[in-house]
Design a protein around this motif. Structure first.
Motif, PDB file in Angstrom:
ATOM      1  N   TRP A  98      38.075  32.470  42.734  1.00  0.00           N
ATOM      2  CA  TRP A  98      37.945  31.847  41.351  1.00  0.00           C
ATOM      3  C   TRP A  98      38.544  32.626  40.306  1.00  0.00           C
ATOM      4  CZ3 TRP A  98      35.769  33.462  36.700  1.00  0.00           C
ATOM      5  CH2 TRP A  98      35.461  32.306  35.898  1.00  0.00           C
ATOM      6  N   LEU A  99      38.765  34.014  40.378  1.00  0.00           N
ATOM      7  CA  LEU A  99      39.444  34.496  39.468  1.00  0.00           C
ATOM      8  C   LEU A  99      40.887  34.488  39.438  1.00  0.00           C
ATOM      9  CD1 LEU A  99      37.733  38.253  39.643  1.00  0.00           C
ATOM     10  CD2 LEU A  99      37.823  36.766  37.643  1.00  0.00           C
ATOM     11  N   ALA A 100      41.464  34.522  40.625  1.00  0.00           N
ATOM     12  CA  ALA A 100      42.992  34.196  40.765  1.00  0.00           C
ATOM     13  C   ALA A 100      43.549  32.833  40.051  1.00  0.00           C
ATOM     14  CB  ALA A 100      43.399  34.237  42.265  1.00  0.00           C
ATOM     15  N   ALA A 101      42.555  31.972  40.256  1.00  0.00           N
ATOM     16  CA  ALA A 101      42.838  30.419  39.729  1.00  0.00           C
ATOM     17  C   ALA A 101      42.759  30.542  38.032  1.00  0.00           C
ATOM     18  CB  ALA A 101      41.665  29.543  40.322  1.00  0.00           C
ATOM     19  N   ARG A 102      42.312  31.528  37.381  1.00  0.00           N
ATOM     20  CA  ARG A 102      42.092  31.494  35.759  1.00  0.00           C
ATOM     21  C   ARG A 102      43.389  31.713  35.319  1.00  0.00           C
ATOM     22  NH1 ARG A 102      38.108  28.703  36.083  1.00  0.00           N
ATOM     23  NH2 ARG A 102      38.327  28.820  38.216  1.00  0.00           N
ATOM     24  N   GLU A 103      43.605  31.099  34.311  1.00  0.00           N
ATOM     25  CA  GLU A 103      44.590  31.091  33.632  1.00  0.00           C
ATOM     26  C   GLU A 103      45.176  32.334  33.000  1.00  0.00           C
ATOM     27  OE1 GLU A 103      47.179  28.528  29.796  1.00  0.00           O
ATOM     28  OE2 GLU A 103      45.050  28.448  30.166  1.00  0.00           O
ATOM     29  N   HIS A 104      46.340  32.890  33.344  1.00  0.00           N
ATOM     30  CA  HIS A 104      46.951  34.167  32.714  1.00  0.00           C
ATOM     31  C   HIS A 104      46.144  35.184  33.617  1.00  0.00           C
ATOM     32  CE1 HIS A 104      49.155  32.054  29.916  1.00  0.00           C
ATOM     33  NE2 HIS A 104      48.168  31.420  29.195  1.00  0.00           N
ATOM     34  N   CYS A 105      45.871  35.289  34.839  1.00  0.00           N
ATOM     35  CA  CYS A 105      45.409  36.195  35.714  1.00  0.00           C
ATOM     36  C   CYS A 105      46.709  36.722  36.091  1.00  0.00           C
ATOM     37  CB  CYS A 105      44.583  35.668  36.878  1.00  0.00           C
ATOM     38  SG  CYS A 105      43.996  36.851  37.935  1.00  0.00           S
ATOM     39  N   VAL A 106      46.723  38.225  36.014  1.00  0.00           N
ATOM     40  CA  VAL A 106      47.776  39.072  36.791  1.00  0.00           C
ATOM     41  C   VAL A 106      47.536  39.577  37.997  1.00  0.00           C
ATOM     42  CG1 VAL A 106      49.041  41.085  36.416  1.00  0.00           C
ATOM     43  CG2 VAL A 106      48.233  39.712  34.184  1.00  0.00           C
ATOM     44  N   VAL A 107      46.405  39.677  38.269  1.00  0.00           N
ATOM     45  CA  VAL A 107      46.098  40.051  39.725  1.00  0.00           C
ATOM     46  C   VAL A 107      44.407  40.018  39.887  1.00  0.00           C
ATOM     47  CG1 VAL A 107      45.760  42.764  39.136  1.00  0.00           C
ATOM     48  CG2 VAL A 107      46.220  41.886  41.562  1.00  0.00           C
ATOM     49  N   ALA A 108      44.228  39.506  40.987  1.00  0.00           N
ATOM     50  CA  ALA A 108      42.678  39.366  41.255  1.00  0.00           C
ATOM     51  C   ALA A 108      42.492  40.262  42.718  1.00  0.00           C
ATOM     52  CB  ALA A 108      42.187  37.919  41.351  1.00  0.00           C
ATOM     53  N   ARG A 109      41.193  41.003  42.734  1.00  0.00           N
ATOM     54  CA  ARG A 109      41.129  41.770  43.825  1.00  0.00           C
ATOM     55  C   ARG A 109      39.678  42.473  43.862  1.00  0.00           C
ATOM     56  NH1 ARG A 109      46.024  45.011  43.766  1.00  0.00           N
ATOM     57  NH2 ARG A 109      46.821  43.341  45.031  1.00  0.00           N
ATOM     58  N   MET A 110      39.168  43.078  45.006  1.00  0.00           N
ATOM     59  CA  MET A 110      38.203  43.539  45.376  1.00  0.00           C
ATOM     60  C   MET A 110      38.202  45.054  45.009  1.00  0.00           C
ATOM     61  SD  MET A 110      35.575  44.135  48.640  1.00  0.00           S
ATOM     62  CE  MET A 110      36.571  45.472  49.354  1.00  0.00           C
ATOM     63  N   SER A 111      37.368  45.833  44.333  1.00  0.00           N
ATOM     64  CA  SER A 111      37.322  47.163  43.966  1.00  0.00           C
ATOM     65  C   SER A 111      36.611  48.066  45.334  1.00  0.00           C
ATOM     66  CB  SER A 111      36.846  47.509  42.605  1.00  0.00           C
ATOM     67  OG  SER A 111      36.994  48.900  42.463  1.00  0.00           O
ATOM     68  N   GLY A 112      37.270  49.144  45.591  1.00  0.00           N
ATOM     69  CA  GLY A 112      36.589  49.845  46.611  1.00  0.00           C
ATOM     70  C   GLY A 112      36.316  49.101  47.953  1.00  0.00           C
ATOM     71  N   SER A 113      34.837  49.547  48.321  1.00  0.00           N
ATOM     72  CA  SER A 113      34.324  48.859  49.470  1.00  0.00           C
ATOM     73  C   SER A 113      33.720  47.503  49.303  1.00  0.00           C
ATOM     74  CB  SER A 113      33.629  49.917  50.293  1.00  0.00           C
ATOM     75  OG  SER A 113      32.680  50.390  49.552  1.00  0.00           O
ATOM     76  N   GLY A 114      33.949  47.255  47.952  1.00  0.00           N
ATOM     77  CA  GLY A 114      32.921  46.007  47.431  1.00  0.00           C
ATOM     78  C   GLY A 114      31.647  46.272  47.149  1.00  0.00           C
ATOM     79  N   GLY A 115      30.776  45.067  46.635  1.00  0.00           N
ATOM     80  CA  GLY A 115      31.248  43.829  46.525  1.00  0.00           C
ATOM     81  C   GLY A 115      31.741  43.432  45.271  1.00  0.00           C
ATOM     82  N   SER A 116      32.176  44.374  44.361  1.00  0.00           N
ATOM     83  CA  SER A 116      32.785  43.824  42.873  1.00  0.00           C
ATOM     84  C   SER A 116      34.251  43.612  43.193  1.00  0.00           C
ATOM     85  CB  SER A 116      32.361  44.832  41.806  1.00  0.00           C
ATOM     86  OG  SER A 116      31.247  45.370  41.719  1.00  0.00           O
ATOM     87  N   VAL A 117      34.798  42.697  42.464  1.00  0.00           N
ATOM     88  CA  VAL A 117      35.988  42.149  42.363  1.00  0.00           C
ATOM     89  C   VAL A 117      36.480  42.267  40.841  1.00  0.00           C
ATOM     90  CG1 VAL A 117      35.722  40.749  44.235  1.00  0.00           C
ATOM     91  CG2 VAL A 117      35.495  39.662  42.116  1.00  0.00           C
TER      92      VAL A 117
END
Length: 280
Positions: A223-242
C-alpha cells in the motif's frame, strides 16, 4: 519537572549475516530516528517510581521489569547514586512494533537521570551502559543515524541522507514478538549492508519471516509503495511496523489521510542531526 524526548527508531535496512553461538544474530542495520516518539518526565523523589499514560500505556507495563526503571536502577548501581525520581512516561510508540519504543524510553531515562542527578558521565559511558539493557538501547542513546553491527550495539555514525524527510509509519495493531521472527529467518546470508547505496537497493531480511506470522505487514508495504512520490517502503526491525519515506510533505500528508482505519499510523519527519525531536 525535567523532560526528555524518546524518538522512535527506524531500521532503514537490516541485513542478517548469521546466527551466533550465544543465540543472537550478527546484524548490519541502518538506524535512523524520527521526530515522533514517547516523552519522559522526572520529578525529585526519595524512591524510584514510574507511571505511564498514553495510547500504549497498557501494553508497556508499569512493573519493575519496565526498561525505564531498569535503566534508572542501572544508573544508580553504576554511579552509587541513592537519589530517587518520580518518572512519568507518555507512551505513543506501539509496543513490540519494531520501532524501538522500550529501548528509546530506556535511553531517555539514562539521559534524563544522568542530567538531573548530576552524574558526570560522557555519552560514550552511557552508550556502554545501555548495552546491558538491550541491543537497540545504545543506538537510542544518541538517537542519530548510524550503522549498527554485531548485535546492533557496535555503532558508526553515517549520513543516510534522510534528515528532515517526511515519513509515514504504519502498524497493523498486532504485536510481533522478536523471537519468533528471528527464529523464522532462513539462515541465508544475502550480503553486507553498504550505507553508500541508495536505500532502495538495501533490504530487511526479517520481512519474510514477519510476514509469515502477520500477512498484513506485506499488505501495508504494498500500500505504501503505491503512494505517489514514495521513495522507499519497508518494514522496520523485526516488525510489525512499516514505513515509507516521501519526496515531499504534501505527498506524505496525502498518504497519511488515506491510511485505512484498521491500521495505526503516525505522520512525522526524520530527526535532524542534533535535534531533540518532539512528538508529532
Amino acid at each position: 519537572m525535567a523532560f526528555e524526548h524518546a524518538p522512535a527508531k527506524l531500521n532503514l535496512a537490516l541485513h542478517v549475516r548469521g546466527r551466533r553461538a550465544d543465540g543472537y544474530h550478527d546484524l548490519e542495520t541502518l538506524f535512523a530516528f524520527t521526530a515522533f516518539g514517547d516523552s519522559l518526565t522526572a520529578e525529585p523523589a526519595r524512591d524510584l517510581s514510574l507511571t505511564i499514560e498514553g495510547d500504549f500505556a497498557g501494553p508497556a507495563g508499569q512493573g519493575d521489569d519496565n526498561l525505564v526503571l531498569r535503566a534508572a536502577r542501572l544508573l544508580q548501581r553504576e554511579t552509587g547514586i541513592r537519589t530517587g525520581a518520580a518518572l512519568h512516561l507518555t507512551k505513543r510508540i506501539p509496543v513490540a512494533a519494531g520501532l524501538g519504543g522500550g529501548s528509546a524510553d530506556a535511553a531517555a531515562a539514562l539521559r534524563l537521570l544522568a542530567r538531573e542527578w548530576g552524574v558526570e558521565r560522557s555519552r560514550a559511558d552511557l552508550t556502554a551502559m545501555a548495552a546491558e539493557l538491550g541491543a537497540d538501547v545504545p543506538a537510542c542513546v544518541a538517537s542519530q543515524t548510524c550503522l549498527g553491527t554485531g548485535r546492533g550495539e557496535v555503532l558508526t555514525p553515517v549520513d543516510a541522507g534522510v534528515a528532515g524527510m517526511p515519513v509515514l509509519i504504519m502498524n497493523p495493531r498486532v504485536p510481533v514478538p522478536t523471537g519468533p521472527v528471528f527464529a523464522g529467518w532462513d539462515g541465508v546470508d544475502r550480503g553486507p549492508l553498504d550505507p553508500e547505496l541508495h536505500l532502495g537497493e538495501l533490504r530487511n531480511d526479517l520481512e519474510a519471516p514477519a510476514v509469515a506470522l502477520v500477512p498484513a505487514i506485506a499488505t501495508m508495504i504494498e500500500w505504501l509503495a503505491a503512494r505517489e512520490h514514495c521513495v522507499v517502503a519497508r518494514m522496520s526491525g523485526s516488525g510489525g511496523s512499516v514505513f515509507a519515506l516521501f519526496r515531499s510533505m504534501a505527498a506524505a500528508s496525502a498518504a497519511s489521510r488515506a491510511v485505512p482505519a484498521e491500521w495505526w499510523s503516525a505522520y512525522t519527519s526524520m530527526r535532524q542531526p542534533g535535534g531533540d525531536g518532539g512528538p508529532q
